[in-house]
Design a protein around this motif. Structure first.
Motif, PDB file in Angstrom:
ATOM      1  N   GLU A 268       0.810  -1.217   0.000  1.00 40.53           N
ATOM      2  CA  GLU A 268       0.000   0.000   0.000  1.00 40.53           C
ATOM      3  C   GLU A 268       0.845   1.270   0.000  1.00 40.53           C
ATOM      4  N   GLY A 269       1.948   1.229  -0.743  1.00 36.71           N
ATOM      5  CA  GLY A 269       2.779   2.411  -0.903  1.00 36.71           C
ATOM      6  C   GLY A 269       3.733   2.695   0.230  1.00 36.71           C
ATOM      7  N   HIS A 270       3.798   1.822   1.231  1.00 34.40           N
ATOM      8  CA  HIS A 270       4.713   2.021   2.360  1.00 34.40           C
ATOM      9  C   HIS A 270       6.075   1.432   1.992  1.00 34.40           C
ATOM     10  N   ASP A 271       7.040   2.280   1.770  1.00 34.67           N
ATOM     11  CA  ASP A 271       8.329   1.845   1.263  1.00 34.67           C
ATOM     12  C   ASP A 271       9.047   0.895   2.215  1.00 34.67           C
ATOM     13  N   ILE A 272       8.780   1.017   3.519  1.00 34.44           N
ATOM     14  CA  ILE A 272       9.481   0.158   4.479  1.00 34.44           C
ATOM     15  C   ILE A 272       8.892  -1.250   4.535  1.00 34.44           C
ATOM     16  N   LEU A 273       7.752  -1.480   3.864  1.00 35.34           N
ATOM     17  CA  LEU A 273       7.084  -2.773   3.903  1.00 35.34           C
ATOM     18  C   LEU A 273       7.214  -3.443   2.537  1.00 35.34           C
ATOM     19  N   VAL A 274       7.984  -4.508   2.467  1.00 33.91           N
ATOM     20  CA  VAL A 274       8.314  -5.183   1.219  1.00 33.91           C
ATOM     21  C   VAL A 274       7.407  -6.398   1.051  1.00 33.91           C
ATOM     22  N   ALA A 275       6.663  -6.442  -0.042  1.00 33.91           N
ATOM     23  CA  ALA A 275       5.692  -7.509  -0.249  1.00 33.91           C
ATOM     24  C   ALA A 275       6.369  -8.838  -0.537  1.00 33.91           C
ATOM     25  N   LEU A 276       5.847  -9.893   0.073  1.00 38.45           N
ATOM     26  CA  LEU A 276       6.302 -11.251  -0.212  1.00 38.45           C
ATOM     27  C   LEU A 276       5.632 -11.761  -1.486  1.00 38.45           C
ATOM     28  N   ASP A 277       6.231 -12.755  -2.091  1.00 41.04           N
ATOM     29  CA  ASP A 277       5.663 -13.390  -3.281  1.00 41.04           C
ATOM     30  C   ASP A 277       4.869 -14.614  -2.835  1.00 41.04           C
ATOM     31  N   HIS A 278       3.538 -14.521  -2.900  1.00 45.96           N
ATOM     32  CA  HIS A 278       2.683 -15.594  -2.389  1.00 45.96           C
ATOM     33  C   HIS A 278       2.418 -16.691  -3.399  1.00 45.96           C
ATOM     34  N   ALA A 279       3.129 -16.636  -4.526  1.00 47.82           N
ATOM     35  CA  ALA A 279       3.001 -17.699  -5.521  1.00 47.82           C
ATOM     36  C   ALA A 279       4.092 -18.749  -5.382  1.00 47.82           C
ATOM     37  N   THR A 280       5.049 -18.515  -4.487  1.00 49.67           N
ATOM     38  CA  THR A 280       6.208 -19.418  -4.420  1.00 49.67           C
ATOM     39  C   THR A 280       6.129 -20.389  -3.250  1.00 49.67           C
ATOM     40  N   GLN A 281       6.797 -21.512  -3.427  1.00 45.08           N
ATOM     41  CA  GLN A 281       6.890 -22.507  -2.361  1.00 45.08           C
ATOM     42  C   GLN A 281       7.690 -21.964  -1.184  1.00 45.08           C
ATOM     43  N   ALA A 282       8.671 -21.105  -1.459  1.00 47.91           N
ATOM     44  CA  ALA A 282       9.516 -20.563  -0.387  1.00 47.91           C
ATOM     45  C   ALA A 282       8.686 -19.759   0.607  1.00 47.91           C
ATOM     46  N   THR A 283       7.781 -18.915   0.108  1.00 50.07           N
ATOM     47  CA  THR A 283       6.946 -18.121   1.007  1.00 50.07           C
ATOM     48  C   THR A 283       5.978 -19.012   1.765  1.00 50.07           C
ATOM     49  N   GLU A 284       5.392 -19.961   1.078  1.00 54.04           N
ATOM     50  CA  GLU A 284       4.481 -20.897   1.740  1.00 54.04           C
ATOM     51  C   GLU A 284       5.196 -21.632   2.869  1.00 54.04           C
ATOM     52  N   ASP A 285       6.384 -22.130   2.598  1.00 52.09           N
ATOM     53  CA  ASP A 285       7.128 -22.880   3.613  1.00 52.09           C
ATOM     54  C   ASP A 285       7.512 -21.986   4.790  1.00 52.09           C
ATOM     55  N   LEU A 286       7.878 -20.734   4.511  1.00 57.04           N
ATOM     56  CA  LEU A 286       8.230 -19.808   5.592  1.00 57.04           C
ATOM     57  C   LEU A 286       7.048 -19.590   6.521  1.00 57.04           C
ATOM     58  N   VAL A 287       5.879 -19.315   5.965  1.00 55.67           N
ATOM     59  CA  VAL A 287       4.708 -19.022   6.798  1.00 55.67           C
ATOM     60  C   VAL A 287       4.297 -20.253   7.599  1.00 55.67           C
ATOM     61  N   VAL A 288       4.337 -21.423   6.985  1.00 56.19           N
ATOM     62  CA  VAL A 288       4.025 -22.655   7.723  1.00 56.19           C
ATOM     63  C   VAL A 288       5.005 -22.842   8.875  1.00 56.19           C
ATOM     64  N   ALA A 289       6.278 -22.599   8.622  1.00 53.11           N
ATOM     65  CA  ALA A 289       7.293 -22.778   9.664  1.00 53.11           C
ATOM     66  C   ALA A 289       7.081 -21.808  10.816  1.00 53.11           C
TER      67      ALA A 289
END
Length: 455
Positions: free
Chosen positions: A169-190
């Motif tokens: 939402e335009g906040h430069d300090i907040l970097v969006a994750l890529d929710h299409a990748t296995q890496a992000t899915e695995d991170l959130v599950v962990a």
């Protein structure tokens, strides 16, 4: 702990409804960094900060939570972050401004000893720009081992240039994750399973509306396979919430439409808006029980929004319509605070708390007692969690609601006018909370009065 009933031959990690314990839970919502008086915008980097053992200040309020009649502690961000908690730099570390793992474990244990469940705030849409996973991209580019966590178009990028990544939402300090990748899915599950193993009971999913529902539909069954009793409520501000719940498998979402209907309806003396919001709220119950509130860490406090004399009216509605309610810490004393759209504009609604609960007097004491009485009524009638509400009487400044099953009913009557009013009692036979005189099927409310009745 109750556990959710699994359907025969159910796929591991799926279920047909929320955990059974949720019907009985009501949350006390705390923004920890503000609560403990931590500096929200410190000059130092996270790795340079000394651990300050401040989480015990929240523990000192747990008996107050129980005295209110609540049995859940909804914690805002507790993980290491650069500033306000939503710019996470380490999901596996307690923010040093709050304490360490030992402080957190002690708080969870103290809560559970009192029968109080604990919900964590999971910021999984984005991370802080100072997160090591993102900083690695600035030096290693697409070759970084963490590159798959972020959606980056690397074409034309050269070392030393800013990494072309999306923000929240335009906040430069907040970097969006890529929710299409296995890496992000695995991170959130962990992350989720790590803290569930440490004893928490579920997650509030921050900015869930910004994350594709399909992502949650991949993540949550994996978590439920190990923790079938966990509850997941997503922050959803707009959109088709019933469809989001169905597609994401979340148990619940925040009910911003009801919150807006309550405060606008009362503040503007327009009960039609409130009635419309309740009717829309009812439509969601076929799919899920929403997470309801009249205050949280992101909005103007209810006493400021509707006027201090009408905060109990808002609470009466909250406690007598369907949903999983939460009370924002301090609202029970009628604390005020206005959110402003500027840097630091949240500070007024996220203040530091004293070491021990105050002993209120006057109107603040009355409001505290109203919280205790209404929460007790809600606890006596757990069926309110999924019960439908009918609008029995409606005009600009008066409203009568009847929330019922085929065997029991609770009636809520509001008068927003500066003069007394006589309203239908909707078959109620006794005034349980509030000020009202019941006679021959009619209820007389004083000026700016309210009451909750039972049949």
């Amino acid at each position: 702990m109750d556990s959710a009933a699994a359907a025969p031959n159910a796929v591991p990690g799926t279920r047909t409804g929320e955990p059974a314990w949720v019907e009985h839970v009501m949350w006390w919502h705390v923004y920890p960094l503000g609560f403990v008086g931590a500096e929200v915008r410190p000059d130092s980097a996270v790795e340079d900060r000394q651990v300050e053992h401040r989480l015990g200040r929240i523990e000192g309020w747990l008996d107050h939570v129980v005295d209110l009649g609540l049995n859940g502690l909804l914690l805002g961000p507790v993980f290491a972050s650069s500033t306000h908690g939503y710019d996470t730099v380490d999901h596996f570390r307690i923010d040093p401004r709050l304490g360490d793992d030992g402080d957190f474990d002690h708080l969870v244990h103290a809560a559970h000893e009192r029968g109080v469940r604990v919900l964590l705030d999971g910021v999984f849409n984005h991370v802080g720009r100072d997160h090591p996973a993102f900083r690695a991209l600035a030096t290693d580019g697409p070759g970084a081992t963490t590159a798959d966590l972020f959606a980056v178009d690397w074409s034309g990028w050269q070392p030393g240039q800013p990494v072309p990544v999306g923000s929240f939402e335009g906040h430069d300090i907040l970097v969006a994750l890529d929710h299409a990748t296995q890496a992000t899915e695995d991170l959130v599950v962990a992350v989720m399973t790590h803290w569930l193993e440490r004893g928490v009971d579920g997650w509030r999913l921050d900015a869930a509306y910004a994350v594709p529902p399909a992502f949650w539909a991949r993540v949550l069954p994996r978590v439920r396979e190990r923790f079938p009793d966990a509850w997941f409520s997503g922050e959803v501000i707009h959109g088709d919430t019933a469809a989001i719940v169905r597609e994401s498998t979340m148990d619940s979402t925040t009910q911003y439409e009801l919150w807006q209907g309550i405060w606008h309806g009362i503040a503007d003396r327009n009960c039609y808006e409130l009635a419309h919001a309740i009717e829309r709220h009812d439509e969601l119950l076929a799919t899920f029980a929403p997470s309801t509130f009249v205050g949280n860490h992101d909005v103007t406090r209810i006493a400021s929004a509707v006027g201090e004399g009408f905060a109990a009216h808002a609470l009466a509605v909250l406690c007598t319509v369907a949903g999983t309610p939460s009370v924002y810490a301090g609202d029970e004393f009628g604390w005020t605070g206005v959110k402003e759209e500027r840097e630091g504009g949240d500070d007024a609604v996220r203040p530091a708390f004293p070491d021990v609960p105050p002993v209120p007097t006057g109107a603040a004491a009355d409001l505290l007692h109203a919280h205790q009485a209404l929460i007790a009524l809600r606890r006596r009638h757990p069926w309110l969690h999924r019960a439908h509400t009918d609008v029995v009487h409606l005009d600009n400044t008066a409203l009568v609601l009847r929330t019922a099953t085929d065997r029991e009913a609770v009636v809520t009557a509001l008068n927003l006018a500066p003069e007394p009013v006589v309203l239908p009692a909707a078959d109620a036979t006794r005034v349980e909370v509030g000020a009202g005189d019941l006679s021959e099927g009619r209820l007389r409310l004083p000026a700016a009065g309210w009451a909750v009745l039972t049949a």
